[in-house]
Design an enzyme around this catalytic site. Sequence first.
Site, PDB file in Angstrom:
ATOM      1  N   ARG A   8       0.577  -1.266  -0.094  1.00 30.92           N
ATOM      2  CA  ARG A   8       0.069  -0.201   0.094  1.00 30.92           C
ATOM      3  C   ARG A   8       0.715   1.202  -0.223  1.00 30.92           C
ATOM      4  O   ARG A   8       0.452   2.362   0.019  1.00 30.92           O
ATOM      5  CB  ARG A   8      -1.279  -0.105   0.888  1.00 30.92           C
ATOM      6  CG  ARG A   8      -1.640  -1.276   1.207  1.00 30.92           C
ATOM      7  CD  ARG A   8      -2.516  -1.153   2.401  1.00 30.92           C
ATOM      8  NE  ARG A   8      -3.566  -2.447   2.660  1.00 30.92           N
ATOM      9  CZ  ARG A   8      -4.725  -2.788   1.532  1.00 30.92           C
ATOM     10  NH1 ARG A   8      -4.804  -2.558   0.308  1.00 30.92           N
ATOM     11  NH2 ARG A   8      -5.122  -4.123   2.351  1.00 30.92           N
ATOM     12  N   LYS A  11       5.433   4.605  -2.262  1.00 30.41           N
ATOM     13  CA  LYS A  11       6.147   4.648  -3.208  1.00 30.41           C
ATOM     14  C   LYS A  11       7.470   3.694  -3.353  1.00 30.41           C
ATOM     15  O   LYS A  11       8.252   4.111  -4.423  1.00 30.41           O
ATOM     16  CB  LYS A  11       7.520   6.411  -1.507  1.00 30.41           C
ATOM     17  CG  LYS A  11       6.285   7.367  -1.602  1.00 30.41           C
ATOM     18  CD  LYS A  11       7.390   8.079  -0.439  1.00 30.41           C
ATOM     19  CE  LYS A  11       7.266   9.431  -0.564  1.00 30.41           C
ATOM     20  NZ  LYS A  11       7.694  10.391   0.692  1.00 30.41           N
ATOM     21  N   LYS A  12       6.699   3.339  -2.845  1.00 34.90           N
ATOM     22  CA  LYS A  12       7.162   0.875  -3.332  1.00 34.90           C
ATOM     23  C   LYS A  12       7.155   1.211  -4.323  1.00 34.90           C
ATOM     24  O   LYS A  12       7.640   0.650  -5.815  1.00 34.90           O
ATOM     25  CB  LYS A  12       6.274   0.064  -2.695  1.00 34.90           C
ATOM     26  CG  LYS A  12       8.113   0.302  -0.930  1.00 34.90           C
ATOM     27  CD  LYS A  12       7.612  -0.792  -0.502  1.00 34.90           C
ATOM     28  CE  LYS A  12       8.159  -0.921   1.018  1.00 34.90           C
ATOM     29  NZ  LYS A  12       8.306  -1.834   1.768  1.00 34.90           N
ATOM     30  N   ASP A  72       9.987  -7.392   1.019  1.00 28.31           N
ATOM     31  CA  ASP A  72       9.967  -6.881   2.535  1.00 28.31           C
ATOM     32  C   ASP A  72      11.098  -6.557   2.497  1.00 28.31           C
ATOM     33  O   ASP A  72      12.377  -7.090   2.357  1.00 28.31           O
ATOM     34  CB  ASP A  72       9.237  -8.862   3.346  1.00 28.31           C
ATOM     35  CG  ASP A  72       9.548  -7.928   4.526  1.00 28.31           C
ATOM     36  OD1 ASP A  72       8.758  -7.098   4.787  1.00 28.31           O
ATOM     37  OD2 ASP A  72      10.297  -8.585   5.502  1.00 28.31           O
ATOM     38  N   PHE A 155      11.121   7.796   3.009  1.00 29.11           N
ATOM     39  CA  PHE A 155      10.187   7.972   3.881  1.00 29.11           C
ATOM     40  C   PHE A 155      10.824   6.639   5.325  1.00 29.11           C
ATOM     41  O   PHE A 155      12.669   6.441   5.143  1.00 29.11           O
ATOM     42  CB  PHE A 155       9.248   6.549   3.830  1.00 29.11           C
ATOM     43  CG  PHE A 155       9.558   5.324   2.843  1.00 29.11           C
ATOM     44  CD1 PHE A 155       9.926   5.319   1.384  1.00 29.11           C
ATOM     45  CD2 PHE A 155       9.555   3.729   3.391  1.00 29.11           C
ATOM     46  CE1 PHE A 155      10.573   3.823   0.781  1.00 29.11           C
ATOM     47  CE2 PHE A 155      10.122   2.469   3.423  1.00 29.11           C
ATOM     48  CZ  PHE A 155      10.416   2.625   1.635  1.00 29.11           C
ATOM     49  N   GLY A 156      10.320   6.319   5.764  1.00 29.05           N
ATOM     50  CA  GLY A 156      11.215   5.289   6.565  1.00 29.05           C
ATOM     51  C   GLY A 156      11.812   5.607   7.525  1.00 29.05           C
ATOM     52  O   GLY A 156      12.348   7.080   8.521  1.00 29.05           O
ATOM     53  N   ASP A 158      14.932   6.433   6.092  1.00 32.90           N
ATOM     54  CA  ASP A 158      15.945   7.600   5.393  1.00 32.90           C
ATOM     55  C   ASP A 158      16.815   8.485   6.097  1.00 32.90           C
ATOM     56  O   ASP A 158      17.843   8.767   5.840  1.00 32.90           O
ATOM     57  CB  ASP A 158      15.343   7.888   4.072  1.00 32.90           C
ATOM     58  CG  ASP A 158      15.119   6.680   3.235  1.00 32.90           C
ATOM     59  OD1 ASP A 158      16.322   5.708   3.311  1.00 32.90           O
ATOM     60  OD2 ASP A 158      13.767   7.432   2.330  1.00 32.90           O
ATOM     61  N   LYS A 178      18.584   7.522  -5.121  1.00 32.38           N
ATOM     62  CA  LYS A 178      18.183   6.571  -3.950  1.00 32.38           C
ATOM     63  C   LYS A 178      17.978   5.396  -5.060  1.00 32.38           C
ATOM     64  O   LYS A 178      18.389   4.708  -4.770  1.00 32.38           O
ATOM     65  CB  LYS A 178      17.344   6.797  -3.469  1.00 32.38           C
ATOM     66  CG  LYS A 178      16.759   6.170  -1.952  1.00 32.38           C
ATOM     67  CD  LYS A 178      15.917   6.004  -1.195  1.00 32.38           C
ATOM     68  CE  LYS A 178      14.982   4.882  -0.484  1.00 32.38           C
ATOM     69  NZ  LYS A 178      13.994   4.599   0.329  1.00 32.38           N
TER      70      LYS A 178
HETATM   71  P1  IMP Z   1       7.531  -3.512   4.669  1.00 37.02           P
HETATM   72  O1  IMP Z   1       6.946  -2.222   4.355  1.00 37.02           O
HETATM   73  O2  IMP Z   1       7.033  -4.321   5.388  1.00 37.02           O
HETATM   74  O3  IMP Z   1       8.964  -4.088   3.911  1.00 37.02           O
HETATM   75  O4  IMP Z   1       8.630  -2.522   5.870  1.00 37.02           O
HETATM   76  C1  IMP Z   1       9.813  -1.779   5.981  1.00 37.02           C
HETATM   77  C2  IMP Z   1      10.208  -0.868   7.063  1.00 37.02           C
HETATM   78  O5  IMP Z   1      11.628  -0.592   6.838  1.00 37.02           O
HETATM   79  C3  IMP Z   1       9.371   0.307   6.155  1.00 37.02           C
HETATM   80  O6  IMP Z   1       8.728   0.224   7.188  1.00 37.02           O
HETATM   81  C4  IMP Z   1      10.598   0.806   6.500  1.00 37.02           C
HETATM   82  O7  IMP Z   1      10.750   1.384   8.544  1.00 37.02           O
HETATM   83  C5  IMP Z   1      12.004   0.338   6.990  1.00 37.02           C
HETATM   84  N1  IMP Z   1      12.378   0.816   5.276  1.00 37.02           N
HETATM   85  C6  IMP Z   1      11.789   0.063   4.371  1.00 37.02           C
HETATM   86  N2  IMP Z   1      13.547  -0.090   3.107  1.00 37.02           N
HETATM   87  C7  IMP Z   1      13.257   1.349   3.585  1.00 37.02           C
HETATM   88  C8  IMP Z   1      13.777   2.531   2.824  1.00 37.02           C
HETATM   89  O8  IMP Z   1      13.806   2.017   1.172  1.00 37.02           O
HETATM   90  N3  IMP Z   1      14.687   3.516   3.487  1.00 37.02           N
HETATM   91  C9  IMP Z   1      13.510   3.567   4.892  1.00 37.02           C
HETATM   92  N4  IMP Z   1      13.070   2.505   5.642  1.00 37.02           N
HETATM   93  C10 IMP Z   1      13.305   1.698   4.751  1.00 37.02           C
END
Ligand code: IMP
Length: 199
Positions: A8, A11-12, A72, A155-156, A158, A178
């Site tokens: 969801r 950005k991905k 993931d 995001f996250g 970064d 990136k």
């Molecule tokens: P997922 O969506 O369950 O794979 O969780 C990935 C989690 O790892 C995200 O909520 C981010 O906190 C972190 N993460 C994964 N990829 C990135 C990125 O490219 N930048 C920053 N945080 C990331």
Amino acid sequence: MKLLVASRNAKKLNELRRVLDGAGISGIELVGLNEVPEFPEAPETEATFEGNALAKARDGAAATGLACVADDSGIEVDALNGMPGVLSARWSGTHGNDDANTALLLAQLQDVPDERRGAGFVSACALVVPGGTESVVRGEWRGVIARTPLGENGFGYDPVFVPEGDGRSAAELAAEEKDAASHRGRALRLLIPALQALV
Ligand code: IMP
């Protein structure tokens, strides 16, 4: 053809779009989970990034009959023995609370000196084609954890991740910069031959 992206996170989806465009692959329409509202949120219960990515892609393909790609990802911090790893999205206790996750990580590393702040982002990407093949690939991106968040992009984690060989945080990089270096960009590019075979 339609390709389900089991996420969801817009950005991905955009990252995958740019990788497909960069590889000159046309004819693939990306469908995110926001367009499939009845799709259940798959729990991430596996111990590895690869296991979670494959489970999500299998669920997506089985539920829709579409080829499905799933990622993931997370961050492994050396001083925390590789944690938060697969727990990255819910490290603070609330799934997807980027600000709280980042604040907790900075607090945990408060007394860790600069030379021990190494970390690596990891992304596993899986592609499952109904009645066809399954592929899983992994990309990694090394850097260090900064002391304060910087930058507005991405995001996250970064804003607190400073990639090797660059003084800027990942949130200070343009999207294309990136993509060129990141864990997910690397993993997605490894999937290009399998994606190419879909069209
Ligand atoms: P997922 O969506 O369950 O794979 O969780 C990935 C989690 O790892 C995200 O909520 C981010 O906190 C972190 N993460 C994964 N990829 C990135 C990125 O490219 N930048 C920053 N945080 C990331």
